[in-house]
Design a protein around this motif. Structure first.
Motif, PDB file in Angstrom:
ATOM      1  N   GLY A  67       5.758  -5.685   9.822  1.00 10.90           N
ATOM      2  CA  GLY A  67       4.688  -6.671   9.816  1.00 10.90           C
ATOM      3  C   GLY A  67       3.452  -6.276  10.590  1.00 10.90           C
ATOM      4  N   ASP A  68       3.497  -5.122  11.259  1.00  9.64           N
ATOM      5  CA  ASP A  68       2.316  -4.661  11.997  1.00  9.64           C
ATOM      6  C   ASP A  68       1.814  -3.308  11.503  1.00  9.64           C
ATOM      7  OD1 ASP A  68       4.616  -3.408  12.937  1.00  9.64           O
ATOM      8  OD2 ASP A  68       3.922  -3.279  15.010  1.00  9.64           O
ATOM      9  N   ASP A  69       2.379  -2.813  10.397  1.00 12.47           N
ATOM     10  CA  ASP A  69       1.980  -1.511   9.878  1.00 12.47           C
ATOM     11  C   ASP A  69       1.193  -1.644   8.576  1.00 12.47           C
ATOM     12  OD1 ASP A  69       3.222  -0.370  12.046  1.00 12.47           O
ATOM     13  OD2 ASP A  69       5.093   0.022  10.973  1.00 12.47           O
ATOM     14  N   ILE A  70       0.596  -0.540   8.142  1.00 13.91           N
ATOM     15  CA  ILE A  70      -0.329  -0.582   7.005  1.00 13.91           C
ATOM     16  C   ILE A  70      -0.037   0.563   6.043  1.00 13.91           C
ATOM     17  CG2 ILE A  70      -2.757  -0.504   6.307  1.00 13.91           C
ATOM     18  CD1 ILE A  70      -3.451  -1.309   9.231  1.00 13.91           C
ATOM     19  N   LEU A  71       0.207   0.222   4.778  1.00 13.75           N
ATOM     20  CA  LEU A  71       0.366   1.229   3.738  1.00 13.75           C
ATOM     21  C   LEU A  71      -1.002   1.696   3.239  1.00 13.75           C
ATOM     22  CD1 LEU A  71       3.149  -0.235   1.402  1.00 13.75           C
ATOM     23  CD2 LEU A  71       3.282   1.949   2.614  1.00 13.75           C
ATOM     24  N   LYS A  72      -1.160   2.986   3.033  1.00 19.99           N
ATOM     25  CA  LYS A  72      -2.363   3.474   2.382  1.00 19.99           C
ATOM     26  C   LYS A  72      -2.320   3.099   0.896  1.00 19.99           C
ATOM     27  CE  LYS A  72      -3.222   7.243   5.645  1.00 19.99           C
ATOM     28  NZ  LYS A  72      -3.503   8.690   5.828  1.00 19.99           N
ATOM     29  N   LYS A  73      -3.486   3.004   0.286  1.00 17.89           N
ATOM     30  CA  LYS A  73      -3.620   2.407  -1.047  1.00 17.89           C
ATOM     31  C   LYS A  73      -2.755   3.075  -2.110  1.00 17.89           C
ATOM     32  CE  LYS A  73      -7.061   0.968  -4.449  1.00 17.89           C
ATOM     33  NZ  LYS A  73      -8.498   0.910  -4.809  1.00 17.89           N
ATOM     34  N   ASP A  74      -2.629   4.394  -2.080  1.00 22.67           N
ATOM     35  CA  ASP A  74      -1.881   5.114  -3.113  1.00 22.67           C
ATOM     36  C   ASP A  74      -0.463   5.465  -2.689  1.00 22.67           C
ATOM     37  OD1 ASP A  74      -4.013   5.114  -4.950  1.00 22.67           O
ATOM     38  OD2 ASP A  74      -4.896   6.899  -4.014  1.00 22.67           O
ATOM     39  N   ALA A  75       0.003   4.878  -1.602  1.00 28.45           N
ATOM     40  CA  ALA A  75       1.298   5.267  -1.040  1.00 28.45           C
ATOM     41  C   ALA A  75       2.435   5.127  -2.048  1.00 28.45           C
ATOM     42  CB  ALA A  75       1.594   4.441   0.217  1.00 28.45           C
ATOM     43  N   VAL A  76       2.575   3.955  -2.656  1.00 31.09           N
ATOM     44  CA  VAL A  76       3.705   3.724  -3.563  1.00 31.09           C
ATOM     45  C   VAL A  76       3.611   4.635  -4.785  1.00 31.09           C
ATOM     46  CG1 VAL A  76       4.903   2.031  -4.995  1.00 31.09           C
ATOM     47  CG2 VAL A  76       4.000   1.352  -2.764  1.00 31.09           C
ATOM     48  N   LYS A  77       2.438   4.767  -5.348  1.00 29.96           N
ATOM     49  CA  LYS A  77       2.245   5.628  -6.529  1.00 29.96           C
ATOM     50  C   LYS A  77       2.695   7.062  -6.240  1.00 29.96           C
ATOM     51  CE  LYS A  77      -1.951   6.941  -7.745  1.00 29.96           C
ATOM     52  NZ  LYS A  77      -3.335   6.890  -8.286  1.00 29.96           N
ATOM     53  N   ILE A  78       2.307   7.581  -5.083  1.00 28.41           N
ATOM     54  CA  ILE A  78       2.643   8.957  -4.719  1.00 28.41           C
ATOM     55  C   ILE A  78       4.137   9.101  -4.456  1.00 28.41           C
ATOM     56  CG2 ILE A  78       2.289  10.739  -2.965  1.00 28.41           C
ATOM     57  CD1 ILE A  78      -0.593   9.634  -2.662  1.00 28.41           C
ATOM     58  N   LEU A  79       4.733   8.128  -3.785  1.00 30.35           N
ATOM     59  CA  LEU A  79       6.171   8.172  -3.491  1.00 30.35           C
ATOM     60  C   LEU A  79       7.009   8.096  -4.762  1.00 30.35           C
ATOM     61  CD1 LEU A  79       6.186   5.847  -0.351  1.00 30.35           C
ATOM     62  CD2 LEU A  79       6.873   8.253  -0.363  1.00 30.35           C
ATOM     63  N   VAL A  80       6.624   7.216  -5.685  1.00 28.51           N
ATOM     64  CA  VAL A  80       7.375   7.080  -6.949  1.00 28.51           C
ATOM     65  C   VAL A  80       7.287   8.371  -7.762  1.00 28.51           C
ATOM     66  CG1 VAL A  80       7.454   5.887  -9.174  1.00 28.51           C
ATOM     67  CG2 VAL A  80       7.210   4.574  -7.068  1.00 28.51           C
ATOM     68  N   LYS A  81       6.119   8.953  -7.825  1.00 32.16           N
ATOM     69  CA  LYS A  81       5.959  10.217  -8.555  1.00 32.16           C
ATOM     70  C   LYS A  81       6.881  11.289  -7.982  1.00 32.16           C
ATOM     71  CE  LYS A  81       2.489  13.622  -9.980  1.00 32.16           C
ATOM     72  NZ  LYS A  81       1.044  14.013  -9.911  1.00 32.16           N
ATOM     73  N   LYS A  82       6.991  11.321  -6.666  1.00 30.42           N
ATOM     74  CA  LYS A  82       7.835  12.319  -6.010  1.00 30.42           C
ATOM     75  C   LYS A  82       9.314  12.070  -6.294  1.00 30.42           C
ATOM     76  CE  LYS A  82       8.779  15.656  -3.016  1.00 30.42           C
ATOM     77  NZ  LYS A  82       8.380  17.059  -3.212  1.00 30.42           N
ATOM     78  N   ILE A  83       9.762  10.819  -6.196  1.00 30.32           N
ATOM     79  CA  ILE A  83      11.189  10.549  -6.366  1.00 30.32           C
ATOM     80  C   ILE A  83      11.628  10.759  -7.817  1.00 30.32           C
ATOM     81  CG2 ILE A  83      11.286   8.060  -6.930  1.00 30.32           C
ATOM     82  CD1 ILE A  83      13.409   7.843  -4.655  1.00 30.32           C
ATOM     83  N   LYS A  84      10.687  10.601  -8.757  1.00 25.41           N
ATOM     84  CA  LYS A  84      11.003  10.818 -10.170  1.00 25.41           C
ATOM     85  C   LYS A  84      10.975  12.301 -10.551  1.00 25.41           C
ATOM     86  CE  LYS A  84       9.223   8.028 -13.270  1.00 25.41           C
ATOM     87  NZ  LYS A  84       8.191   7.281 -14.023  1.00 25.41           N
TER      88      LYS A  84
END
Length: 252
Positions: free
Chosen positions: A93-110
């Motif tokens: 609740g006190d941290d911040i995701l960068k805008k493309d974080a999820v997109k980049i992580l999903v691409k990597k895991i796939k």
């Protein structure tokens, strides 16, 4: 083209009213759009509930207000039980995701079959000095117990693999990243590092990470749990146990 997999970002909060809206908005504003966001407030006594309630009408947001204080790990398991995503990300609740974080992580895991987790680098944000500092993991093909564990927050986890292993143990109330690291490696699961900074980890007066003694004591308990559970003679695990015990002694 196949549809992008659903990703669940779950946010655990206790008395982070100063930061919680920024954290939630960093999830909402992701460039990756097939998301559900689950917010679990653990009986905050500040203005967190009021601020979280501002998001109750957002279509992809579920809000859970605990009726009694249950702690980080039980709150995380509650969110996971409610989640529908193929992949999970915990955001504090006190941290911040960068805008493309999820997109980049999903691409990597796939990009690799049967990956259980992908973890990125991150920036410390020192609130009092308004400064940032990069934390960079060793970028390796294969990791073992001697390596620095992935952060508990902002790693992308394959939910089906995690659930098969029983999820987080509720014997512990912190250090979920350390628990997850040992759990996956002892089960010979594939872990991958993404050599980019994808979130800001805020350092302020309430951070658990500033309390080294609590961290190390909990790590010692987690190590002992795995040694007993697996009747383990794993040399790396025993080595981590010895280093942790030495670190605790050095703090005294």
């Amino acid at each position: 083209m196949s549809k992008s997999p659903l990703v669940t970002i779950y946010i655990t909060n206790f008395n982070y009213s100063k930061y919680i809206q920024t954290s939630i908005r960093s999830a909402i504003n992701q460039s990756y759009k097939n998301l559900e966001i689950i917010i679990v407030d653990d009986c905050s006594t500040d203005s967190s509930i009021k601020k979280i309630s501002n998001f109750k009408n957002f279509e992809n947001i579920k809000i859970i207000f605990n009726s009694r204080r249950i702690g980080l790990i039980k709150s995380a398991n509650k969110a996971i039980k409610k989640s529908k995503g193929k992949y999970l990300i915990r955001l504090d609740g006190d941290d911040i995701l960068k805008k493309d974080a999820v997109k980049i992580l999903v691409k990597k895991i796939k990009s690799r079959k049967l990956l259980s987790m992908v973890f990125p680098n991150f920036h410390f944000f020192f609130e009092s000095q308004k400064k940032v500092k990069l934390f960079r993991y060793k970028n390796k093909k294969n990791y073992d117990l001697s390596d620095s564990p992935a952060h508990g927050a902002c790693s992308l986890i394959n939910k089906s693999i995690f659930k098969r292993l029983g999820g987080y143990s509720e014997l512990f109330d912190r250090q979920d990243g350390f628990y997850l690291w040992i759990l996956f490696l002892l089960n010979n699961l594939k872990i991958a590092h993404l050599n980019k900074s994808l979130f800001y980890y805020r350092i302020h007066g309430k951070n658990l990470s500033k309390n080294s003694h609590k961290i190390l004591k909990e790590r010692k308990k987690i190590i002992s749990y795995f040694i007993k559970k697996n009747k383990s003679e794993n040399k790396q695990l025993l080595s981590v146990q010895k280093k942790t015990e030495c670190a605790i002694k050095n703090l005294k």
